[in-house]
Write a protein that holds these residues in place. Structure first.
Motif, mmCIF file in Angstrom:
data_model
loop_
_atom_site.group_PDB
_atom_site.id
_atom_site.type_symbol
_atom_site.label_atom_id
_atom_site.label_comp_id
_atom_site.label_asym_id
_atom_site.label_seq_id
_atom_site.Cartn_x
_atom_site.Cartn_y
_atom_site.Cartn_z
ATOM 1 N N GLY A 179 0.797 -1.216 0.000
ATOM 2 C CA GLY A 179 0.000 0.000 0.000
ATOM 3 C C GLY A 179 0.831 1.268 0.000
ATOM 4 N N ILE A 182 -7.496 1.861 -5.156
ATOM 5 C CA ILE A 182 -7.694 0.904 -4.066
ATOM 6 C C ILE A 182 -7.894 -0.486 -4.663
ATOM 7 C CG2 ILE A 182 -9.211 0.194 -2.171
ATOM 8 C CD1 ILE A 182 -9.734 3.091 -1.571
ATOM 9 N N TYR A 241 -6.436 8.124 -6.488
ATOM 10 C CA TYR A 241 -6.102 7.118 -5.485
ATOM 11 C C TYR A 241 -7.297 6.276 -5.056
ATOM 12 C CZ TYR A 241 -1.666 9.415 -5.439
ATOM 13 O OH TYR A 241 -0.476 9.933 -5.833
ATOM 14 N N CYS A 284 1.783 3.128 -2.543
ATOM 15 C CA CYS A 284 1.345 4.156 -3.497
ATOM 16 C C CYS A 284 0.398 5.156 -2.830
ATOM 17 C CB CYS A 284 0.706 3.496 -4.714
ATOM 18 S SG CYS A 284 0.138 4.660 -5.958
ATOM 19 N N PRO A 285 -0.701 4.707 -2.198
ATOM 20 C CA PRO A 285 -1.538 5.689 -1.509
ATOM 21 C C PRO A 285 -0.850 6.285 -0.289
ATOM 22 C CG PRO A 285 -2.447 3.487 -1.240
ATOM 23 C CD PRO A 285 -1.322 3.387 -2.219
ATOM 24 N N VAL A 328 -10.246 2.775 2.858
ATOM 25 C CA VAL A 328 -9.497 1.514 2.875
ATOM 26 C C VAL A 328 -10.023 0.595 3.974
ATOM 27 C CG1 VAL A 328 -7.226 0.506 3.344
ATOM 28 C CG2 VAL A 328 -7.439 2.391 1.741
ATOM 29 N N ASN A 372 -4.639 -1.889 -4.965
ATOM 30 C CA ASN A 372 -3.853 -1.836 -3.731
ATOM 31 C C ASN A 372 -3.646 -3.268 -3.248
ATOM 32 O OD1 ASN A 372 -2.744 -1.422 -1.215
ATOM 33 N ND2 ASN A 372 -4.175 0.188 -0.637
ATOM 34 N N CYS A 373 -2.411 -3.668 -3.233
ATOM 35 C CA CYS A 373 -2.086 -5.039 -2.862
ATOM 36 C C CYS A 373 -2.468 -5.349 -1.421
ATOM 37 C CB CYS A 373 -0.611 -5.311 -3.111
ATOM 38 S SG CYS A 373 0.465 -4.050 -2.430
#
Length: 190
Positions: free
Chosen positions: A23, A109, A105, A25-26, A44, A112-113
Motif C-alpha cells: 500500500g 484501491i 487514489y 502508493c496511496p 481503505v 492496492n495489494c
C-alpha cells in the motif's frame, strides 16, 4: 489466537505499511494532506473489511464445497474490483469533496495489494469469521494510523528548510524508513 492479540498485531506489530511495505502508493500519494489521509484511511478500512468478509464467505461457502479453491486468487480479485467500484460510486454521490481530494487514489484501491493481501491472509491463516473480522479491521486501521501520522509529519516537513536534493519524496522515504525502524520495536510485544 486471542482476538486482542490479533488486533494489536494488525495495528502495531505487523503494520502492513511498515513491515510488509504494501500500500505504498496511496501512503506516499495521499499523505500530503491530513483530510485526504483520513478519507483514504476510512475508505481503505471499509473496502478491506467488506472485501475480506465477502472473500471469506465466498471461499468457505462456494469455493470449498465445490472444490474450486484453485480459483481463489481470480475470484478475490474480481470481488475486490467490484466492491471498490461500489465504494467509489458511494463516495462520489455522498461526498464529492472527498472524491475530488482523493483523485486517482480512490480507484487505485482496486489495485492496492494490501486489500488482496488481507483477504488472502485471512484464508491462509485459517481464521474463523470472528478472527477475520478483527484482522480485517486491525490491518486497515493500522494503515490509516500510518497515513495520519505520516500526513502530520509531511506537514511539518513542508514548513521546514530542507536541502533541495531531499525535498519531496526523498525526505518522505527517509521518514518512512525511520518510522519502520521505530515500529520494529513493537515486534517483541506479543
Amino acid at each position: 489466537m486471542n482476538l486482542f492479540t490479533l488486533l494489536i498485531s494488525g495495528l502495531l506489530i505487523n503494520n502492513i505499511i511498515l513491515t510488509k511495505f504494501l500500500g505504498m502508493c496511496p501512503f506516499m500519494g495521499v499523505s500530503t494532506k491530513l483530510e485526504s489521509a483520513v478519507g483514504m484511511g476510512l475508505a481503505v478500512i471499509f473496502v478491506i473489511f467488506g472485501a475480506s468478509i465477502l472473500a471469506w464467505g465466498l471461499y468457505h461457502f462456494i469455493l470449498v464445497p465445490f472444490e474450486l479453491e484453485f480459483m481463489e486468487l481470480i475470484c478475490f480479485i474480481l470481488l475486490i474490483a467490484a466492491f471498490v467500484q461500489f465504494v467509489e460510486l458511494f463516495v462520489k454521490k455522498f461526498s464529492p469533496e472527498l472524491y475530488k481530494s482523493l483523485g486517482i487514489y480512490l480507484p487505485l484501491i482496486t489495485t492496492n495489494c494490501a486489500v488482496l493481501y488481507v483477504a488472502m491472509d485471512n484464508i491462509t491463516q485459517k481464521y474463523t469469521l470472528a478472527q477475520t473480522m478483527v484482522n480485517s479491521i486491525a490491518v486497515p486501521a493500522g494503515f490509516m494510523m500510518m497515513l495520519v501520522i505520516f500526513a502530520t509529519i509531511r506537514k511539518r516537513l513542508n514548513q521546514n528548510d530542507i536541502p533541495k536534493a531531499f525535498q519531496g519524496n526523498p525526505i518522505a522515504f527517509i521518514c518512512a524508513a525511520i518510522m519502520a525502524i521505530a515500529f520494529s520495536a513493537f515486534a517483541g510485544l506479543v
